[in-house]
Design a protein around this motif. Sequence first.
Motif, PDB file in Angstrom:
ATOM      1  N   VAL A  92      31.714 -19.350  18.522  1.00 49.12           N
ATOM      2  CA  VAL A  92      32.860 -19.237  17.617  1.00 49.12           C
ATOM      3  C   VAL A  92      32.920 -17.875  16.938  1.00 49.12           C
ATOM      4  O   VAL A  92      34.007 -17.321  16.726  1.00 49.12           O
ATOM      5  N   TRP A  93      31.765 -17.309  16.609  1.00 54.72           N
ATOM      6  CA  TRP A  93      31.721 -16.120  15.760  1.00 54.72           C
ATOM      7  C   TRP A  93      32.522 -14.956  16.351  1.00 54.72           C
ATOM      8  O   TRP A  93      33.138 -14.176  15.613  1.00 54.72           O
ATOM      9  N   GLN A  94      32.557 -14.826  17.671  1.00 58.09           N
ATOM     10  CA  GLN A  94      33.285 -13.704  18.272  1.00 58.09           C
ATOM     11  C   GLN A  94      34.787 -13.817  18.068  1.00 58.09           C
ATOM     12  O   GLN A  94      35.518 -12.838  18.190  1.00 58.09           O
ATOM     13  N   HIS A  95      35.272 -15.018  17.737  1.00 59.64           N
ATOM     14  CA  HIS A  95      36.711 -15.205  17.512  1.00 59.64           C
ATOM     15  C   HIS A  95      37.097 -14.950  16.052  1.00 59.64           C
ATOM     16  O   HIS A  95      38.290 -14.988  15.721  1.00 59.64           O
ATOM     17  N   VAL A  96      36.123 -14.700  15.187  1.00 57.08           N
ATOM     18  CA  VAL A  96      36.399 -14.374  13.786  1.00 57.08           C
ATOM     19  C   VAL A  96      36.597 -12.868  13.677  1.00 57.08           C
ATOM     20  O   VAL A  96      35.723 -12.092  14.072  1.00 57.08           O
ATOM     21  N   ALA A  97      37.740 -12.454  13.160  1.00 53.19           N
ATOM     22  CA  ALA A  97      38.016 -11.024  13.017  1.00 53.19           C
ATOM     23  C   ALA A  97      36.969 -10.381  12.116  1.00 53.19           C
ATOM     24  O   ALA A  97      36.572 -10.969  11.102  1.00 53.19           O
ATOM     25  N   PRO A  98      36.493  -9.192  12.447  1.00 52.10           N
ATOM     26  CA  PRO A  98      35.463  -8.539  11.629  1.00 52.10           C
ATOM     27  C   PRO A  98      35.827  -8.447  10.151  1.00 52.10           C
ATOM     28  O   PRO A  98      34.954  -8.603   9.291  1.00 52.10           O
ATOM     29  N   ALA A  99      37.100  -8.217   9.845  1.00 50.28           N
ATOM     30  CA  ALA A  99      37.506  -8.122   8.441  1.00 50.28           C
ATOM     31  C   ALA A  99      37.351  -9.447   7.705  1.00 50.28           C
ATOM     32  O   ALA A  99      37.204  -9.474   6.478  1.00 50.28           O
ATOM     33  N   ASP A 100      37.387 -10.562   8.449  1.00 48.45           N
ATOM     34  CA  ASP A 100      37.281 -11.884   7.833  1.00 48.45           C
ATOM     35  C   ASP A 100      35.846 -12.389   7.758  1.00 48.45           C
ATOM     36  O   ASP A 100      35.584 -13.404   7.101  1.00 48.45           O
ATOM     37  N   ARG A 101      34.923 -11.719   8.411  1.00 45.70           N
ATOM     38  CA  ARG A 101      33.577 -12.274   8.525  1.00 45.70           C
ATOM     39  C   ARG A 101      32.826 -12.399   7.203  1.00 45.70           C
ATOM     40  O   ARG A 101      32.148 -13.418   6.992  1.00 45.70           O
ATOM     41  N   PRO A 102      32.902 -11.435   6.286  1.00 42.53           N
ATOM     42  CA  PRO A 102      32.226 -11.658   4.994  1.00 42.53           C
ATOM     43  C   PRO A 102      32.744 -12.895   4.269  1.00 42.53           C
ATOM     44  O   PRO A 102      31.967 -13.664   3.698  1.00 42.53           O
ATOM     45  N   ARG A 103      34.056 -13.105   4.303  1.00 40.46           N
ATOM     46  CA  ARG A 103      34.649 -14.280   3.663  1.00 40.46           C
ATOM     47  C   ARG A 103      34.189 -15.565   4.347  1.00 40.46           C
ATOM     48  O   ARG A 103      33.801 -16.533   3.695  1.00 40.46           O
ATOM     49  N   VAL A 104      34.219 -15.567   5.677  1.00 48.14           N
ATOM     50  CA  VAL A 104      33.805 -16.748   6.419  1.00 48.14           C
ATOM     51  C   VAL A 104      32.339 -17.057   6.162  1.00 48.14           C
ATOM     52  O   VAL A 104      31.954 -18.217   5.977  1.00 48.14           O
ATOM     53  N   PHE A 105      31.513 -16.021   6.118  1.00 48.88           N
ATOM     54  CA  PHE A 105      30.082 -16.233   5.893  1.00 48.88           C
ATOM     55  C   PHE A 105      29.849 -16.879   4.529  1.00 48.88           C
ATOM     56  O   PHE A 105      29.036 -17.796   4.397  1.00 48.88           O
ATOM     57  N   ARG A 106      30.577 -16.405   3.510  1.00 51.71           N
ATOM     58  CA  ARG A 106      30.457 -17.018   2.180  1.00 51.71           C
ATOM     59  C   ARG A 106      30.844 -18.493   2.230  1.00 51.71           C
ATOM     60  O   ARG A 106      30.209 -19.340   1.593  1.00 51.71           O
ATOM     61  N   LYS A 107      31.902 -18.792   2.971  1.00 49.46           N
ATOM     62  CA  LYS A 107      32.344 -20.176   3.096  1.00 49.46           C
ATOM     63  C   LYS A 107      31.263 -21.037   3.737  1.00 49.46           C
ATOM     64  O   LYS A 107      30.982 -22.164   3.302  1.00 49.46           O
ATOM     65  N   LEU A 108      30.659 -20.536   4.800  1.00 49.43           N
ATOM     66  CA  LEU A 108      29.646 -21.297   5.514  1.00 49.43           C
ATOM     67  C   LEU A 108      28.418 -21.524   4.646  1.00 49.43           C
ATOM     68  O   LEU A 108      27.857 -22.632   4.622  1.00 49.43           O
ATOM     69  N   VAL A 109      27.994 -20.491   3.932  1.00 50.83           N
ATOM     70  CA  VAL A 109      26.834 -20.634   3.046  1.00 50.83           C
ATOM     71  C   VAL A 109      27.131 -21.660   1.959  1.00 50.83           C
ATOM     72  O   VAL A 109      26.265 -22.452   1.565  1.00 50.83           O
ATOM     73  N   GLY A 110      28.377 -21.678   1.471  1.00 46.51           N
ATOM     74  CA  GLY A 110      28.763 -22.625   0.432  1.00 46.51           C
ATOM     75  C   GLY A 110      28.714 -24.073   0.881  1.00 46.51           C
ATOM     76  O   GLY A 110      28.683 -24.981   0.047  1.00 46.51           O
ATOM     77  N   LEU A 111      28.700 -24.312   2.193  1.00 48.92           N
ATOM     78  CA  LEU A 111      28.640 -25.680   2.711  1.00 48.92           C
ATOM     79  C   LEU A 111      27.210 -26.187   2.857  1.00 48.92           C
ATOM     80  O   LEU A 111      26.991 -27.370   3.112  1.00 48.92           O
ATOM     81  N   LEU A 112      26.220 -25.291   2.705  1.00 47.37           N
ATOM     82  CA  LEU A 112      24.826 -25.661   2.931  1.00 47.37           C
ATOM     83  C   LEU A 112      24.167 -26.187   1.666  1.00 47.37           C
ATOM     84  O   LEU A 112      24.373 -25.654   0.575  1.00 47.37           O
ATOM     85  N   ARG A 113      23.340 -27.204   1.819  1.00 49.02           N
ATOM     86  CA  ARG A 113      22.469 -27.609   0.735  1.00 49.02           C
ATOM     87  C   ARG A 113      21.220 -26.718   0.770  1.00 49.02           C
ATOM     88  O   ARG A 113      20.979 -26.015   1.758  1.00 49.02           O
ATOM     89  N   SER A 114      20.450 -26.714  -0.310  1.00 48.20           N
ATOM     90  CA  SER A 114      19.221 -25.923  -0.344  1.00 48.20           C
ATOM     91  C   SER A 114      18.320 -26.321   0.811  1.00 48.20           C
ATOM     92  O   SER A 114      18.118 -27.506   1.072  1.00 48.20           O
ATOM     93  N   GLY A 115      17.802 -25.333   1.500  1.00 46.69           N
ATOM     94  CA  GLY A 115      16.962 -25.580   2.658  1.00 46.69           C
ATOM     95  C   GLY A 115      17.723 -25.784   3.946  1.00 46.69           C
ATOM     96  O   GLY A 115      17.119 -25.981   5.004  1.00 46.69           O
TER      97      GLY A 115
END
Length: 321
Positions: A92-115
């Motif tokens: 999936v990652w290759q379909h995310v525009a480079p300009a959007d990747r920092p935002r997407v990464f923040r979103k993904l991290v926000g979905l994780l529980r500790s560990g």
Amino acid sequence: MPPTTTRDWLADFLPGPPAVVIDVGARSGRGAGAYAGAGYEVIAIEPSTGMRAEPEARHPSPRIRWLADSLPALTTTSRSGVAADVVSLTAVWQHVAPADRPRVFRKLVGLLRSGGLLVLTLRHGPDDGRGGHPVSLAEVETLARSHGLQVVRAVPSPDLQGRPDISWTAVVLRLPDDGTGALPLLRHLILQDAKSATYKLGLLRALCRAADSSAGLAQEDGDEHVRLRLGLVALIWLWLYLPLVKAGLPQTRDNRRGAEGLGFAAVVSRALEAGILSPLDLRTGAVLSEAPAHVLYEALREVADHIIRMPANFLTFPGGT
């Protein structure tokens, strides 16, 4: 078992079922179905209703919850309040525009529980006509450092379909549950960022206190930010620094002016000496008479001005943003 669990690069990191797995860009549903079959609770993310119909019919497991959502916003998923043990993006990652990747990464991290684990497969090679962009492990490592994640494994592999110009890198990242993964970011803030760290850490402490005790006063500002009233931050800041001001402690060893060395604390110090300000006054909803109200107003104005000029102005992520 999920296809990924048969590979050495991931099997020993996966938590046991019934852990929660978010499969972003589930498409065929093969991964979601395999995880569900192994006993995991799966949230399969796919934006298109038409594309979801076939995999839903093929994998009718009660352990799979299909959700209509899409990158880069992931609005529905983010607002669902779910905390995942694993967030997976396969091809999936290759379909995310480079300009959007920092935002997407923040979103993904926000979905994780500790560990929790963030699992990515990076596709290297020419675009296949579906809107692919170049990817690199270095980019993912930089994003991980900025968000306190640890890259615990990165495994290169050839293309499973035998395409000679395509290769892959499987990456496993972990959000530590003991805070150690945030040390590179904290080290930057404390040692490498411009200006003294004292006030920057003071601001971070005030924001953490606000999150713990006054979260209801935050307002959503789009899907990326929240707004917090500066007056509230200043109030918490003042409450945190009040013991230092009251004790007359210097800001640094070379600072001989005691509490006056804190600059903004001068008005607070005078108020304490006059006995017209106490910690009980520093709470949301407090009702004050004219004299202490005036003193507190002046102190909050001084603190707010100081926050704007100093820590809020000089705090940066690694890389200077």
